[in-house]
Design a protein around this motif. Sequence first.
Motif, mmCIF file in Angstrom:
data_model
loop_
_atom_site.group_PDB
_atom_site.id
_atom_site.type_symbol
_atom_site.label_atom_id
_atom_site.label_comp_id
_atom_site.label_asym_id
_atom_site.label_seq_id
_atom_site.Cartn_x
_atom_site.Cartn_y
_atom_site.Cartn_z
ATOM 1 N N PRO A 4 0.749 -1.185 -0.037
ATOM 2 C CA PRO A 4 -0.005 -0.108 0.025
ATOM 3 C C PRO A 4 0.745 1.231 -0.029
ATOM 4 O O PRO A 4 2.169 1.184 0.177
ATOM 5 C CB PRO A 4 -0.692 -0.045 1.172
ATOM 6 C CG PRO A 4 0.130 -0.873 2.153
ATOM 7 C CD PRO A 4 0.858 -1.876 1.403
ATOM 8 N N SER A 5 0.171 2.630 -0.268
ATOM 9 C CA SER A 5 0.987 3.507 -0.173
ATOM 10 C C SER A 5 1.094 4.172 1.221
ATOM 11 O O SER A 5 1.872 4.859 1.496
ATOM 12 C CB SER A 5 0.342 4.544 -1.158
ATOM 13 O OG SER A 5 -0.976 5.007 -0.513
ATOM 14 N N SER A 6 0.383 3.533 2.097
ATOM 15 C CA SER A 6 0.390 3.957 3.373
ATOM 16 C C SER A 6 0.085 2.699 4.437
ATOM 17 O O SER A 6 -0.509 2.113 3.886
ATOM 18 C CB SER A 6 -0.219 5.318 4.031
ATOM 19 O OG SER A 6 -1.557 5.139 4.024
ATOM 20 N N HIS A 32 -0.602 7.231 10.658
ATOM 21 C CA HIS A 32 -0.649 6.847 9.306
ATOM 22 C C HIS A 32 0.774 7.136 8.725
ATOM 23 O O HIS A 32 1.091 8.436 8.743
ATOM 24 C CB HIS A 32 -1.768 7.345 8.542
ATOM 25 C CG HIS A 32 -3.066 7.099 9.252
ATOM 26 N ND1 HIS A 32 -3.572 5.966 9.040
ATOM 27 C CD2 HIS A 32 -3.892 7.828 9.917
ATOM 28 C CE1 HIS A 32 -4.887 6.051 9.838
ATOM 29 N NE2 HIS A 32 -4.879 7.213 10.358
ATOM 30 N N GLU A 33 1.577 6.175 8.301
ATOM 31 C CA GLU A 33 2.841 6.466 7.713
ATOM 32 C C GLU A 33 2.781 6.074 6.413
ATOM 33 O O GLU A 33 2.112 5.339 5.874
ATOM 34 C CB GLU A 33 3.863 5.318 8.432
ATOM 35 C CG GLU A 33 3.763 5.557 10.131
ATOM 36 C CD GLU A 33 4.719 6.580 10.622
ATOM 37 O OE1 GLU A 33 5.247 7.364 9.959
ATOM 38 O OE2 GLU A 33 4.788 6.381 11.952
ATOM 39 N N PRO A 34 3.671 6.920 5.598
ATOM 40 C CA PRO A 34 4.099 6.711 4.152
ATOM 41 C C PRO A 34 4.652 5.259 4.113
ATOM 42 O O PRO A 34 5.534 5.053 4.820
ATOM 43 C CB PRO A 34 4.741 7.931 3.653
ATOM 44 C CG PRO A 34 5.302 8.415 4.782
ATOM 45 C CD PRO A 34 4.391 8.118 5.869
ATOM 46 N N PHE A 35 4.460 4.602 3.325
ATOM 47 C CA PHE A 35 4.931 3.146 2.977
ATOM 48 C C PHE A 35 6.522 3.422 2.463
ATOM 49 O O PHE A 35 6.575 3.504 1.498
ATOM 50 C CB PHE A 35 4.248 2.049 2.493
ATOM 51 C CG PHE A 35 4.605 0.685 2.537
ATOM 52 C CD1 PHE A 35 3.864 -0.013 3.569
ATOM 53 C CD2 PHE A 35 5.618 0.271 1.782
ATOM 54 C CE1 PHE A 35 4.253 -1.427 3.585
ATOM 55 C CE2 PHE A 35 6.001 -1.091 2.181
ATOM 56 C CZ PHE A 35 5.515 -1.887 3.140
ATOM 57 N N ALA A 36 7.338 3.318 3.460
ATOM 58 C CA ALA A 36 8.896 3.275 3.169
ATOM 59 C C ALA A 36 9.564 2.323 3.440
ATOM 60 O O ALA A 36 10.550 2.532 4.019
ATOM 61 C CB ALA A 36 9.353 4.695 3.158
ATOM 62 N N GLU A 108 0.545 -2.429 11.228
ATOM 63 C CA GLU A 108 0.188 -3.373 10.050
ATOM 64 C C GLU A 108 1.452 -3.704 9.110
ATOM 65 O O GLU A 108 1.301 -4.926 8.708
ATOM 66 C CB GLU A 108 -0.644 -2.315 8.916
ATOM 67 C CG GLU A 108 -2.106 -1.939 9.352
ATOM 68 C CD GLU A 108 -3.019 -1.174 8.384
ATOM 69 O OE1 GLU A 108 -4.005 -1.030 8.456
ATOM 70 O OE2 GLU A 108 -2.492 -0.306 7.663
ATOM 71 N N TYR A 109 2.529 -3.307 9.163
ATOM 72 C CA TYR A 109 3.615 -3.637 8.733
ATOM 73 C C TYR A 109 4.778 -3.293 9.451
ATOM 74 O O TYR A 109 4.854 -2.144 10.155
ATOM 75 C CB TYR A 109 3.985 -3.020 7.277
ATOM 76 C CG TYR A 109 2.808 -3.550 6.247
ATOM 77 C CD1 TYR A 109 3.042 -4.651 5.370
ATOM 78 C CD2 TYR A 109 1.610 -2.815 6.106
ATOM 79 C CE1 TYR A 109 2.253 -4.910 4.510
ATOM 80 C CE2 TYR A 109 0.778 -3.373 5.297
ATOM 81 C CZ TYR A 109 1.072 -4.307 4.134
ATOM 82 O OH TYR A 109 0.213 -4.804 3.439
#
Lengths: 349, 349
Positions: A4-6, A32-36, A108-109
Amino acid sequence: MTTPSSYTRVLLAARPESGKPIDPNTVFSVKHEPFALSPGEGQVLIKVLYASLDPAMRGWINASGSYMDPVPVGSTMRSIDLAVVVSSGPGCTLKPGDNVQGMFGWTEYAVVPEKRATKLLPPPPGAELLDYLGPLGPTGLTAYFGLKDIGQLKKGEILVVSGAAGATGSVACQIGKKWGARVFGIAGGKDKCEWLEKECGVEKAIDYKSPTFHEDVKKYIGKFDVFFDNVGGEMLDFLLTRMNRHARVIVCGGISEYNKALPAGLHSYLNLISARARMEGFLFMDYEARFPEGFTELAGMLGSGELKRKFHVVQGVENAPEALGLLYSGGNEGKLVVKIGEEGVRPRM
Amino acid sequence: MTTPSSYTRVLLAARPESGKPIDPNTVFSVKHEPFALSPGEGQVLIKVLYASLDPAMRGWINASGSYMDPVPVGSTMRSIDLAVVVSSGPGCTLKPGDNVQGMFGWTEYAVVPEKRATKLLPPPPGAELLDYLGPLGPTGLTAYFGLKDIGQLKKGEILVVSGAAGATGSVACQIGKKWGARVFGIAGGKDKCEWLEKECGVEKAIDYKSPTFHEDVKKYIGKFDVFFDNVGGEMLDFLLTRMNRHARVIVCGGISEYNKALPAGLHSYLNLISARARMEGFLFMDYEARFPEGFTELAGMLGSGELKRKFHVVQGVENAPEALGLLYSGGNEGKLVVKIGEEGVRPRM
């Protein structure tokens, strides 16, 4: 799997006020974090499926810590999770799609060192993945080693379990029954008591919310040989007046006291002398070398249908803070977990 | 021996008021009886030499009893005594002049079933008859089996003893030292602390009456492996915050609490979990089959001069009620006994 993007995680925002219930809105914050996220050497990217909510969490977030260092303010809340590996960095043996267990937290990740992710075998017959957070996980192993090593429960003895309808307590009741004890449960409310008597092999479940609680204990139980205590406080103090000679009190938890600045005092402890009795605390993690022994017993009971369990599943990591309060109010029915990601979706890389 | 025309005994006249110190004048009464004692078949007439005064007596005279039935109101107060046989009835093997031990009570003379009188061997080298009420009797055996079986004390461990200058505590300190532990004592007042450090092998004795008591425990002891507790209450509650992992608390007594209606509560018991620690009660009498083992160790220490002991001797059975209060105020120095009859006088028949 397209990432996902976040993604969402829940931070410990502030320490709870001493002596009060945890206020979910001030103690935790949803981010909510940007997915990096990308695993480096020896690291894996995992997608969390389920997080276990446990009474001990109160101790983890207090400033003083407990048997572990306190969770630092500003970091992801600690939890024991089930997850699936999304991708592995160089030098890893875990593969995408592997199910793993570890302390990944309310997220989530996450990217974690591979050595902190324990690969899970496919669940044994009669079990499902979620059981690794229940009977086949910390709560089941706590019940097993508590009764076996601390309680040294023997056939024909009288076992009392408090918090009997809870995740650990209900397994303790059923192991006790299998080992030939006469099992009595203490729980809050009619529904829990009925479930214990009908499903969990409990001879008589006693409702601690009843005004006749003390009389009921005297009438139905009399005195005990082994008390598996998850509750502590006034209930424990009363039970200390109901000990048979050489009784063992397994001090597993004190759910009634975790939110108090000063736990209720035990006034009846001198009965330990006349009863030649013992109170002993323990943590399941000390028995790691013998996990296979406990796992074999518990998996066998699941496979034969002897071991009933209930999960209370709350959806979404952002709801974990609110759900945690259920443990201290007795509002959950069965092992409390937060479903964070979908188990069935096989990740594609 | 010419028997006297009368003798004195002390009766339990009334139960003590709950939650208050024993009032010696209302709880006990001194009675002078005409001497009309004559042993029947299987009975012996004994002359009491010494009566032991013990903290547990409070439990014996409360209405609820403890590990024994309560002493009936109107009967001779129960105590553990040393006595000499004056005469034996038909069918007895005990002979006039034999020294015996038993629960003969606060009386100058008594007729008792022979089987309730245990014949004493001549004291071993370095010991005297009175030691059968001290290091070679209940208090010594309590210290020995408490440390050995309940505390499972190992070489190099940190042992803390409360009531350390008392009859049981001082023996526990010295056994601990002999077994290679680092021994710390807790006692009330400078004199007791000095005696412990100079004579009893205590590395540091800590005065619980000092305003810096808690700081002193932290500074000198840090944390303990084994705590031999004779005191209970707030002191025990504090010590429960100073446990090393796998610590053992030997619950031997609660001298601070016996006179209270509701003993002070233990608030820190949940530390048993994080420390994986244990509290266990016991009574020396359960180890009867192994008395020779404990006796051998203690007699050896007396013989080699390794075991120091003090007796606090009060004269006259009529002074027993008043003397009993010393135990609860900490007013005695050493094992408290009442001298009731002369040891040296060999009875003539």
